[in-house]
Design an enzyme around this catalytic site. Structure first.
Site, PDB file in Angstrom:
ATOM      1  N   HIS A 266      -2.443   8.400   5.203  1.00 47.45           N
ATOM      2  CA  HIS A 266      -3.323   9.084   6.153  1.00 47.45           C
ATOM      3  C   HIS A 266      -2.129   9.510   7.305  1.00 47.45           C
ATOM      4  O   HIS A 266      -2.768   9.729   8.525  1.00 47.45           O
ATOM      5  CB  HIS A 266      -4.495   8.291   6.701  1.00 47.45           C
TER       6      HIS A 266
ATOM      7  N   TYR B 262      -5.526  -3.405   7.460  1.00 44.03           N
ATOM      8  CA  TYR B 262      -5.452  -2.698   8.753  1.00 44.03           C
ATOM      9  C   TYR B 262      -4.816  -3.260  10.033  1.00 44.03           C
ATOM     10  O   TYR B 262      -3.966  -2.710  10.657  1.00 44.03           O
ATOM     11  CB  TYR B 262      -6.854  -1.943   8.914  1.00 44.03           C
TER      12      TYR B 262
ATOM     13  N   ASN C 107     -13.875   8.655   4.130  1.00 45.10           N
ATOM     14  CA  ASN C 107     -13.311   9.618   3.476  1.00 45.10           C
ATOM     15  C   ASN C 107     -14.234  10.806   3.162  1.00 45.10           C
ATOM     16  O   ASN C 107     -15.513  10.611   3.566  1.00 45.10           O
ATOM     17  CB  ASN C 107     -12.700   9.508   2.013  1.00 45.10           C
TER      18      ASN C 107
END
Length: 726
Positions: free
Chosen positions: A109, A396, A182
């Site tokens: 991304h 993350y 998404n």
């Protein structure tokens, strides 16, 4: 606690790399220093680097960086359907190494665009969740939304074929809540431990960094062919969803199953849907390829320009709400991120709307430094046991530690919550706060016991739904049997597309596989498609020169669902759509007509651009600087016939540029129109006025053209022009 664990892993990796500086990011450690080899004979090549080469081959087993043979295809879970365990050092080290591969660009991304806005709740949903932003009808919550592509670098183009990120942050009064989703409702893999493998396979080849932002190569399709879980997302990406017309013309999804928890501690399973109010719209592949060259920033420019012109993008947000007991009710597992819940089984319940109404002021400070995390949750939101989600909750945080260089990334302005922060976290790189509490530990008496732990009050103070439990189960490293149907839902998706979009999927697979050099990889891919549809597999195999496969009907069915195709549904309006009005600077009448048409379309919210040979009053852009791909529709004014003469040439634009704009617009399925002798552009391209989306009027009919053309623009793509395999 998470920060300390991650920091420890960083130190362990630093020590490992210091001891073995030629480690190659996960390859086996055999045959390294001292390995003999000959140089290539090229000037300056004495064979020095050959001792660092590593080749994995027959007989080699996957190991950790410290040499222990392991199985890294499934994470360690408490039972086949239980949550992933923190003790899984194989998962943690594999993902940690992956998270730290790129500095400082996002590993995935990387290319994105973002904007600020707000969410407005359409009701009081406190009966199903304690989340404050859903607790009152009309309540507005600030949001930040980042769109992106997945595979390409920051320097790649916008209109590549890819899954597109839809990462949404709510700045609620009780903390930040991130839905990191998404534009496709499913994902390639079921277990986070395979995420490094997926991304390694779709990234450019390590030996030459080719191809950029594309999956049309051997390693990507090798992975797809060996991992049938990828087939559902792959079909979505090969359809129009992989090449949306803009960020504004695509839907968003939360992908995973989550939980809503109310004040009483009762929980519901939910799936998020973000439905564009601009209408679904997609490019066609040949158009996307040209647009990559004409304007590689097309999507980010479109978003910025729409907001600047006060045509604020909007989405309706809804959730599919299911009971805890529904997890296996529908014939598949709700913890499986490769499955959708058809809306015929569970309708979408609206919960509010999302509006983007403010552009960023500094791309780096906001868009680039925004650090999303699916672990950013608020009271009333809980997770599911989806193993992909469970791994993301670790990954993350770890990747943000890497990107920011320390644990204080939450203090960056774009990441700061709009609510107060009180804890005993201290110091570290990038610390911006000056803490005054001299008793930064819990429990304490010197600071009155503050900050105090939030009490666990039936789901209020913490985020774990009381209904969640782990059944008595053995530790296993395997995939749940409830995850093993990989082909029924891809077939459901394919059968739900209009025929022209089915053909786009076929053509996309043909294009990608034609770039694959390995015959074995091509055969494996066709075999996977054959488990979805024999017709699909035969159509792909035909273009590859392969024998048509025999049916493999184990998962064949005739089911369809609604709302999946990007074509066939008219747009609600033509606001922000680009209209090219072709004129000539040699005719005052042509320019006057173009100005009149532009005024009419501006009144409807469209963005008309008058094209001429050179810039002059009334002309917005030149033929030399434009192409059919930058417009959603094209009109040729009266008096322009000389532009389309096959014998004429001009140094002001490439040969036959006006004619190519008309011809290519037609081939891309756009509406085109000609006024008066502008029809010469049709004649050159052998375009018949009787075909769908083709409009021809004389001068007296100009006044009615805007309304007629508006209907064509709302249709967006005349997919009936495209050939479909018989």
């Amino acid at each position: 606690m998470k920060a300390s664990i991650s920091t420890g892993l960083l130190l362990l990796n630093a020590v490992a790399n210091a001891a073995c500086p030629y480690m190659d990011g996960g390859a086996s450690l055999h045959k390294r220093a001292g390995e003999s080899g000959s140089s290539s004979g090229l000037p300056g090549d004495d064979g020095f680097f050959e001792k660092f080469y590593v080749k994995d081959g027959e007989g080699d087993y996957t190991t950790t960086d410290f040499g222990t043979p392991v199985d890294d295809t499934n994470s360690l879970k408490a039972g086949e359907r239980g949550p992933t365990l923190l003790e899984d050092f194989v998962l943690r080290t594999k993902i940690t190494r992956f998270d730290h591969e790129r500095v400082p660009e996002r590993a995935v991304h990387a290319r994105g665009a973002a904007a600020h806005g707000y969410f407005e709740s359409c009701g009081d949903f406190s009966n199903i969740t304690s989340a404050s932003f859903l607790g009152k009808e009309g309540k507005k919550t600030p949001v930040f939304l980042r769109f992106s592509t997945v595979a390409g670098s920051r320097g790649s183009a916008d209109t590549v074929r890819d899954v597109h990120g839809f990462a949404l942050r709510f700045y609620t009064g009780e903390g930040n809540y991130d839905i990191v989703g998404n534009n496709i409702p499913v994902f390639f893999i079921q277990d986070a431990i395979q995420f490094p493998d997926l991304i390694h396979s779709v990234k450019p080849s390590p030996n030459n960094e080719i191809p950029q932002a594309a999956t049309a190569h051997d390693s990507a399709w090798d992975f797809f062919g060996q991992n049938p879980s990828t087939m559902h997302t792959l079909l979505w990406a090969l359809s129009g969803h992989g090449i949306p017309r803009s960020f504004r013309h695509m839907d968003g999804f939360g992908v995973h199953t989550f939980r809503f928890v109310n004040d009483a501690g009762k929980s519901k399973l939910v799936k998020y849907h973000f439905k564009t109010k601009q209408g679904l719209a997609s490019l066609v592949w040949s158009e996307a390829l040209v647009l990559n060259g004409q304007n590689p920033d097309f999507h980010r420019q479109d978003l910025f320009d729409a907001i600047e012109s006060k045509n604020y993008p909007e989405w309706d947000i809804g959730v599919q709400i299911m009971d805890e007991d529904d997890v296996l009710r529908f014939g598949f597992d709700l913890n499986d991120p490769t499955k959708i819940v058809p809306v015929e089984l569970v309708p979408i319940t609206p919960i509010g709307k999302l509006v983007l109404n403010k552009n960023t002021k500094n791309y780096f400070a906001e868009t680039e430094q925004a650090m999303f995390n699916p672990g950013h949750v608020v009271r009333g939101i809980d997770f599911s046991d989806d193993p992909l989600l469970q791994g993301r909750l670790f990954s993350y945080v770890d990747t943000q530690l890497n990107r920011h260089g320390g644990p204080n990334f939450e203090q960056l302005p774009i990441n700061q919550p709009h609510s107060e922060v009180h804890n005993n976290n201290r110091d570290g790189a990038g610390q911006n706060m000056i803490h005054l509490n001299t008793a930064p530990y819990t429990p304490n008496t010197l600071n009155g016991g503050f900050p105090k732990p939030a009490t666990q009050n039936a789901g209020r103070g913490h985020f774990t739904a009381p209904a969640r439990k782990i059944v008595d189960a053995h530790y296993v490293r395997t995939v749940s049997p409830t995850f093993l149907d990989y082909w029924s839902q891809p077939r459901l998706f394919f059968q739900s597309l209009v025929p022209a979009e089915q053909q786009m999927v076929v053509n996309a697979a043909r294009f990608e596989l034609s770039k694959v050099s390995s015959e074995a990889v091509r055969k494996a891919a066709v075999a996977q498609f054959n488990k979805i549809s024999n017709d699909l597999a035969k159509r792909i195999a035909k273009a590859l020169g392969m024998a048509p496969p025999a049916p493999d009907p184990g998962y064949y069915h005739n089911n369809k669902t609604s709302g999946l195709s990007t074509f066939g549904n008219p747009l609600p309006n033509i606001k922000t759509l680009n209209i090219g009005i072709l004129a000539t600077t040699t005719s005052h009448a042509s320019l006057a007509q173009a100005v009149s048409l532009a005024k009419a379309f501006k009144g409807k919210g469209a963005v008309p651009k008058i094209v001429g040979e050179y810039i002059t009053p009334g002309v917005d852009m030149t033929y030399s600087a434009t192409d059919a791909v930058v417009f959603d529709g094209v009109i040729v004014t009266d008096g322009t016939s000389a532009l389309f003469s096959m014998t004429s040439a001009s140094s002001l634009y490439p040969p036959q540029r006006p004619a190519s704009i008309v011809r290519d617009a037609f081939l891309y399925g756009k509406p085109i129109a000609a006024v008066g002798d502008g029809k010469a552009g049709f004649d050159v391209s052998s375009i018949s006025p009787s075909q769908d989306g083709v409009y021809c009027v004389d001068n007296s009919g100009v006044g009615g053209l805007p309304d007629t053309f508006e209907a064509g623009l709302k249709t967006f793509k005349f997919v009936g022009r495209f050939a479909v395999d018989s």
